[in-house]
Motif scaffolding. Structure first.
Motif, mmCIF file in Angstrom:
data_model
loop_
_atom_site.group_PDB
_atom_site.id
_atom_site.type_symbol
_atom_site.label_atom_id
_atom_site.label_comp_id
_atom_site.label_asym_id
_atom_site.label_seq_id
_atom_site.Cartn_x
_atom_site.Cartn_y
_atom_site.Cartn_z
ATOM 1 N N GLY A 17 0.943 -1.192 0.055
ATOM 2 C CA GLY A 17 0.067 0.177 0.184
ATOM 3 C C GLY A 17 0.891 1.304 0.013
ATOM 4 N N PRO A 18 0.268 2.424 -0.197
ATOM 5 C CA PRO A 18 0.903 3.688 -0.447
ATOM 6 C C PRO A 18 1.639 3.926 1.055
ATOM 7 C CG PRO A 18 -0.976 3.839 -1.392
ATOM 8 C CD PRO A 18 -1.007 2.571 -0.882
ATOM 9 N N LYS A 19 2.799 4.490 1.303
ATOM 10 C CA LYS A 19 3.256 4.886 2.319
ATOM 11 C C LYS A 19 3.728 6.369 2.523
ATOM 12 C CE LYS A 19 7.835 4.467 3.489
ATOM 13 N NZ LYS A 19 8.906 3.931 3.719
ATOM 14 N N LEU A 20 3.054 7.119 3.315
ATOM 15 C CA LEU A 20 3.239 8.592 3.386
ATOM 16 C C LEU A 20 4.932 8.871 3.405
ATOM 17 C CD1 LEU A 20 2.010 11.315 3.348
ATOM 18 C CD2 LEU A 20 2.060 11.107 5.805
ATOM 19 N N LEU A 21 5.310 9.679 2.624
ATOM 20 C CA LEU A 21 6.666 10.377 2.735
ATOM 21 C C LEU A 21 6.736 11.722 3.499
ATOM 22 C CD1 LEU A 21 8.272 9.357 -0.675
ATOM 23 C CD2 LEU A 21 8.770 8.220 1.350
ATOM 24 N N ILE A 22 6.040 12.507 3.045
ATOM 25 C CA ILE A 22 5.912 13.809 3.667
ATOM 26 C C ILE A 22 4.560 14.405 3.382
ATOM 27 C CG2 ILE A 22 6.862 14.841 1.410
ATOM 28 C CD1 ILE A 22 8.560 16.758 2.975
ATOM 29 N N GLN A 23 4.314 15.409 4.289
ATOM 30 C CA GLN A 23 2.887 16.058 4.165
ATOM 31 C C GLN A 23 3.025 17.530 4.311
ATOM 32 O OE1 GLN A 23 0.092 14.445 6.817
ATOM 33 N NE2 GLN A 23 -1.304 16.243 6.777
ATOM 34 N N PHE A 24 2.641 18.379 3.542
ATOM 35 C CA PHE A 24 2.784 19.834 3.770
ATOM 36 C C PHE A 24 1.384 20.473 3.963
ATOM 37 C CE2 PHE A 24 6.921 20.715 1.724
ATOM 38 C CZ PHE A 24 7.267 19.482 1.193
ATOM 39 N N GLN A 25 1.328 21.409 4.676
ATOM 40 C CA GLN A 25 0.347 22.192 5.029
ATOM 41 C C GLN A 25 0.549 23.502 4.511
ATOM 42 O OE1 GLN A 25 -2.699 21.137 6.128
ATOM 43 N NE2 GLN A 25 -3.715 22.948 6.485
ATOM 44 N N ASN A 26 0.045 23.967 3.115
ATOM 45 C CA ASN A 26 0.546 25.157 2.634
ATOM 46 C C ASN A 26 1.846 24.990 2.239
ATOM 47 O OD1 ASN A 26 -2.072 26.769 2.878
ATOM 48 N ND2 ASN A 26 -1.656 26.847 4.945
ATOM 49 N N VAL B 194 4.594 19.477 7.671
ATOM 50 C CA VAL B 194 4.285 19.081 9.025
ATOM 51 C C VAL B 194 4.217 17.527 9.265
ATOM 52 C CG1 VAL B 194 2.324 20.630 8.577
ATOM 53 C CG2 VAL B 194 1.774 18.392 8.078
ATOM 54 N N ASP B 195 4.884 16.750 8.406
ATOM 55 C CA ASP B 195 5.301 15.257 8.460
ATOM 56 C C ASP B 195 6.121 15.001 7.806
ATOM 57 O OD1 ASP B 195 3.215 12.412 9.832
ATOM 58 O OD2 ASP B 195 5.331 12.596 9.328
ATOM 59 N N ASP B 196 7.236 14.846 7.998
ATOM 60 C CA ASP B 196 8.386 13.902 7.399
ATOM 61 C C ASP B 196 9.010 12.776 7.878
ATOM 62 O OD1 ASP B 196 10.950 16.464 7.404
ATOM 63 O OD2 ASP B 196 10.246 15.415 8.870
ATOM 64 N N SER B 197 8.384 12.290 8.718
ATOM 65 C CA SER B 197 8.975 11.234 9.635
ATOM 66 C C SER B 197 9.410 10.047 8.896
ATOM 67 C CB SER B 197 8.076 10.807 10.988
ATOM 68 O OG SER B 197 6.740 10.304 10.136
ATOM 69 N N ARG C 35 -3.062 10.471 13.069
ATOM 70 C CA ARG C 35 -2.507 11.725 13.138
ATOM 71 C C ARG C 35 -1.082 11.501 13.322
ATOM 72 N NH1 ARG C 35 -5.857 16.093 13.927
ATOM 73 N NH2 ARG C 35 -8.210 15.457 14.138
ATOM 74 N N GLY C 36 -0.410 12.425 12.625
ATOM 75 C CA GLY C 36 1.104 12.470 12.655
ATOM 76 C C GLY C 36 1.583 13.041 13.943
ATOM 77 N N ALA C 37 2.922 13.359 14.048
ATOM 78 C CA ALA C 37 3.588 13.819 15.159
ATOM 79 C C ALA C 37 3.009 15.334 15.561
ATOM 80 C CB ALA C 37 5.167 13.896 14.908
ATOM 81 N N GLY C 38 2.819 16.139 14.413
ATOM 82 C CA GLY C 38 2.514 17.306 14.669
ATOM 83 C C GLY C 38 0.849 17.534 14.779
ATOM 84 N N GLY C 39 0.117 16.409 14.797
ATOM 85 C CA GLY C 39 -1.255 16.388 15.166
ATOM 86 C C GLY C 39 -2.062 16.480 13.855
ATOM 87 N N TYR C 40 -1.283 16.558 12.689
ATOM 88 C CA TYR C 40 -2.000 16.475 11.389
ATOM 89 C C TYR C 40 -2.651 15.163 10.796
ATOM 90 C CZ TYR C 40 -0.370 21.489 11.058
ATOM 91 O OH TYR C 40 -0.540 22.768 10.870
#
Lengths: 115, 116
Positions: A42-51, A55-58, B96-101
């Motif tokens: 399945g898809p695995k999240l690499l990175i998430q942007f807010q604007n 917010v998540d690059d774990s 929710r990720g580490a930042g709560g998103y």
């Protein structure tokens, strides 16, 4: 409404080379995601942007992967240098979580083959 | 951590027969569950989601899913399968990720093959 656009659709490179992928999200979507989908998984999240902020690059291998989202719209994902195990489909998605909807809208993906 | 499991790699069904694609979940708190479909060389498309309310959720293309809290399951169903339903199906849970998103955690996928 136009969907999420990604380019290129396919890319073949040699290991240790560099590669970049581009994503244009749906207009107005503040959140942008990059996923890695390895064959059979399945898809695995690499990175998430807010604007334009991360917010998540774990789960992003930061020694070789980088991503940016200039002006909070388009985004690029780069791999430098590529390894064989980076062969996968890279999916971009966008959405507006937190507004009573968690639906993410996916682009067609970029299929990367590392030889 | 939230997770979903899809116990079947592949499901085979004859056209016109009912189909079920299984998903079980493990969450802390209330589950927010999703089904996505992926056709060849295409991105994932949203089918349906469960947030709260009725245990039977109706979605796109005639699909529905049944939420069962006691069995921690969220199986995808369709009364009459079409050959065009052949695709890869993913179950997902909100986390929710580490930042709560908010983010989605996907299962490994189940390949559905509908035979004429």
């Amino acid at each position: 409404e136009a969907g999420v656009a990604q380019s290129p659709r396919y890319k073949i490179i040699e290991k240790r080379q560099s590669v970049a992928f581009w994503c244009n999200p749906i207009s107005g979507h503040a959140t942008l995601y990059w996923y890695q989908q390895i064959l059979g998984q399945g898809p695995k999240l690499l990175i998430q942007f807010q604007n334009n902020g991360v917010v998540d690059d774990s789960q992003l291998p930061k020694d070789r992967f980088s991503a940016e989202r200039l002006k909070g719209v388009d985004s690029t994902l780069k791999i430098q240098p590529a390894k064989l195990e980076d062969s996968a489909v890279y999916l971009c998605a966008s959405g507006t979580p937190g507004q009573n909807t968690d639906t993410q809208y996916f682009g067609p993906g970029t299929r990367l083959t590392v030889l | 951590a939230q997770s979903v499991a899809q116990p079947e790699d592949q499901v085979n069904v004859a056209e016109g027969n009912p189909l079920t694609v299984k998903c079980t979940y493990s969450v802390s708190g209330n589950p927010y569950l999703f089904w996505y479909v992926q056709y060849p060389n295409r991105g994932l498309q949203f089918l349906l989601k469960y947030i709260t309310g009725d245990n039977l959720v109706k979605g796109s293309y005639g699909f529905e899913a049944e939420f069962n809290k006691s069995q921690t399951s969220f199986h995808l169903k369709k009364p009459s399968a079409l050959v065009s339903d052949s695709a890869l199906y993913f179950c997902a849970v909100r986390d929710r990720g580490a930042g709560g998103y908010i983010k989605l955690i996907f299962g490994a996928g189940t390949r559905l093959a509908v035979h004429p």
